[in-house]
Design a protein around this motif. Structure first.
Motif, mmCIF file in Angstrom:
data_model
loop_
_atom_site.group_PDB
_atom_site.id
_atom_site.type_symbol
_atom_site.label_atom_id
_atom_site.label_comp_id
_atom_site.label_asym_id
_atom_site.label_seq_id
_atom_site.Cartn_x
_atom_site.Cartn_y
_atom_site.Cartn_z
ATOM 1 N N ASN A 58 0.828 -1.209 0.000
ATOM 2 C CA ASN A 58 0.000 0.000 0.000
ATOM 3 C C ASN A 58 0.862 1.259 0.000
ATOM 4 O O ASN A 58 0.523 2.238 -0.652
ATOM 5 C CB ASN A 58 -0.948 0.001 1.189
ATOM 6 C CG ASN A 58 -2.019 -1.047 1.057
ATOM 7 O OD1 ASN A 58 -2.275 -1.552 -0.029
ATOM 8 N ND2 ASN A 58 -2.630 -1.414 2.158
ATOM 9 N N SER A 59 1.972 1.234 0.735
ATOM 10 C CA SER A 59 2.871 2.384 0.760
ATOM 11 C C SER A 59 3.443 2.633 -0.623
ATOM 12 O O SER A 59 3.502 3.763 -1.097
ATOM 13 C CB SER A 59 4.017 2.155 1.746
ATOM 14 O OG SER A 59 3.513 2.028 3.036
ATOM 15 N N PHE A 60 3.870 1.549 -1.279
ATOM 16 C CA PHE A 60 4.422 1.673 -2.623
ATOM 17 C C PHE A 60 3.375 2.230 -3.578
ATOM 18 O O PHE A 60 3.666 3.128 -4.372
ATOM 19 C CB PHE A 60 4.925 0.316 -3.119
ATOM 20 C CG PHE A 60 5.371 0.336 -4.550
ATOM 21 C CD1 PHE A 60 6.586 0.897 -4.902
ATOM 22 C CD2 PHE A 60 4.557 -0.173 -5.547
ATOM 23 C CE1 PHE A 60 6.991 0.938 -6.218
ATOM 24 C CE2 PHE A 60 4.957 -0.148 -6.867
ATOM 25 C CZ PHE A 60 6.173 0.421 -7.207
ATOM 26 N N LEU A 61 2.157 1.700 -3.488
ATOM 27 C CA LEU A 61 1.096 2.168 -4.380
ATOM 28 C C LEU A 61 0.763 3.625 -4.121
ATOM 29 O O LEU A 61 0.502 4.391 -5.056
ATOM 30 C CB LEU A 61 -0.146 1.290 -4.226
ATOM 31 C CG LEU A 61 -0.002 -0.142 -4.729
ATOM 32 C CD1 LEU A 61 -1.253 -0.940 -4.382
ATOM 33 C CD2 LEU A 61 0.257 -0.172 -6.221
ATOM 34 N N PHE A 62 0.788 4.040 -2.847
ATOM 35 C CA PHE A 62 0.502 5.430 -2.504
ATOM 36 C C PHE A 62 1.562 6.351 -3.109
ATOM 37 O O PHE A 62 1.234 7.357 -3.738
ATOM 38 C CB PHE A 62 0.457 5.605 -0.980
ATOM 39 C CG PHE A 62 0.247 7.025 -0.562
ATOM 40 C CD1 PHE A 62 -1.004 7.609 -0.650
ATOM 41 C CD2 PHE A 62 1.296 7.782 -0.085
ATOM 42 C CE1 PHE A 62 -1.209 8.927 -0.266
ATOM 43 C CE2 PHE A 62 1.117 9.092 0.297
ATOM 44 C CZ PHE A 62 -0.144 9.668 0.208
ATOM 45 N N VAL A 63 2.828 5.983 -2.940
ATOM 46 C CA VAL A 63 3.916 6.798 -3.489
ATOM 47 C C VAL A 63 3.816 6.842 -5.008
ATOM 48 O O VAL A 63 3.981 7.886 -5.631
ATOM 49 C CB VAL A 63 5.296 6.252 -3.046
ATOM 50 C CG1 VAL A 63 6.427 6.913 -3.815
ATOM 51 C CG2 VAL A 63 5.469 6.427 -1.554
ATOM 52 N N ARG A 64 3.514 5.713 -5.602
ATOM 53 C CA ARG A 64 3.383 5.634 -7.062
ATOM 54 C C ARG A 64 2.237 6.534 -7.534
ATOM 55 O O ARG A 64 2.377 7.256 -8.522
ATOM 56 C CB ARG A 64 3.115 4.172 -7.454
ATOM 57 C CG ARG A 64 3.026 3.943 -8.883
ATOM 58 C CD ARG A 64 4.391 3.592 -9.428
ATOM 59 N NE ARG A 64 4.225 3.101 -10.775
ATOM 60 C CZ ARG A 64 4.967 3.472 -11.765
ATOM 61 N NH1 ARG A 64 5.961 4.288 -11.573
ATOM 62 N NH2 ARG A 64 4.750 3.007 -12.959
ATOM 63 N N LEU A 65 1.112 6.501 -6.820
ATOM 64 C CA LEU A 65 -0.036 7.330 -7.181
ATOM 65 C C LEU A 65 0.321 8.818 -7.075
ATOM 66 O O LEU A 65 -0.027 9.615 -7.952
ATOM 67 C CB LEU A 65 -1.228 7.001 -6.285
ATOM 68 C CG LEU A 65 -2.523 7.732 -6.559
ATOM 69 C CD1 LEU A 65 -3.027 7.402 -7.964
ATOM 70 C CD2 LEU A 65 -3.566 7.356 -5.536
ATOM 71 N N GLN A 66 1.031 9.193 -6.010
ATOM 72 C CA GLN A 66 1.442 10.587 -5.842
ATOM 73 C C GLN A 66 2.364 11.023 -6.970
ATOM 74 O O GLN A 66 2.264 12.140 -7.471
ATOM 75 C CB GLN A 66 2.150 10.775 -4.487
ATOM 76 C CG GLN A 66 1.259 10.544 -3.290
ATOM 77 C CD GLN A 66 0.046 11.458 -3.274
ATOM 78 O OE1 GLN A 66 0.115 12.610 -3.667
ATOM 79 N NE2 GLN A 66 -1.077 10.933 -2.822
ATOM 80 N N THR A 67 3.256 10.136 -7.383
ATOM 81 C CA THR A 67 4.173 10.448 -8.483
ATOM 82 C C THR A 67 3.398 10.650 -9.774
ATOM 83 O O THR A 67 3.654 11.598 -10.525
ATOM 84 C CB THR A 67 5.210 9.310 -8.662
ATOM 85 O OG1 THR A 67 5.879 9.111 -7.426
ATOM 86 C CG2 THR A 67 6.213 9.645 -9.734
ATOM 87 N N ILE A 68 2.441 9.798 -10.027
ATOM 88 C CA ILE A 68 1.618 9.907 -11.245
ATOM 89 C C ILE A 68 0.841 11.222 -11.227
ATOM 90 O O ILE A 68 0.774 11.929 -12.232
ATOM 91 C CB ILE A 68 0.677 8.699 -11.381
ATOM 92 C CG1 ILE A 68 1.492 7.451 -11.687
ATOM 93 C CG2 ILE A 68 -0.364 8.940 -12.458
ATOM 94 C CD1 ILE A 68 0.715 6.158 -11.587
ATOM 95 N N LYS A 69 0.270 11.573 -10.071
ATOM 96 C CA LYS A 69 -0.476 12.828 -9.958
ATOM 97 C C LYS A 69 0.449 14.021 -10.205
ATOM 98 O O LYS A 69 0.084 14.973 -10.887
ATOM 99 C CB LYS A 69 -1.121 12.952 -8.582
ATOM 100 C CG LYS A 69 -2.320 12.084 -8.393
ATOM 101 C CD LYS A 69 -2.907 12.269 -7.003
ATOM 102 C CE LYS A 69 -4.112 11.409 -6.769
ATOM 103 N NZ LYS A 69 -4.642 11.567 -5.396
#
Length: 75
Positions: A58-69
């Motif tokens: 979940n942490s990885f996905l959160f960071v990935r989502l923030q990067t995409i945004k």
């Protein structure tokens, strides 16, 4: 040769893992005993380990989502 602290067998030094913190540079338990101990730990603590894996995922996905945004805003 070196004596395993768990099974007390006298084994070749290559049967012990590397551990820079010890005097001779090798672990105090043989690879076979460490493997058994690690397996028992994983079986006893499945829920804890699964929870930690979920947290990391979940942490990885959160960071990935923030990067995409962030990238979407820059474009």
């Amino acid at each position: 040769t070196k004596k395993c602290s768990v099974c007390s067998r006298e084994l070749s030094i290559d049967m012990f893992g590397v551990r820079s913190a010890s005097k001779d540079g090798h672990a105090n338990m043989c690879k076979e005993c460490k493997s058994k101990r690690d397996k028992e730990y994983r079986e006893k603590n499945k829920d804890v380990l699964n929870g930690f894996r979920t947290f990391l995922r979940n942490s990885f996905l959160f960071v990935r989502l923030q990067t995409i945004k962030r990238l979407a805003i820059c474009v």
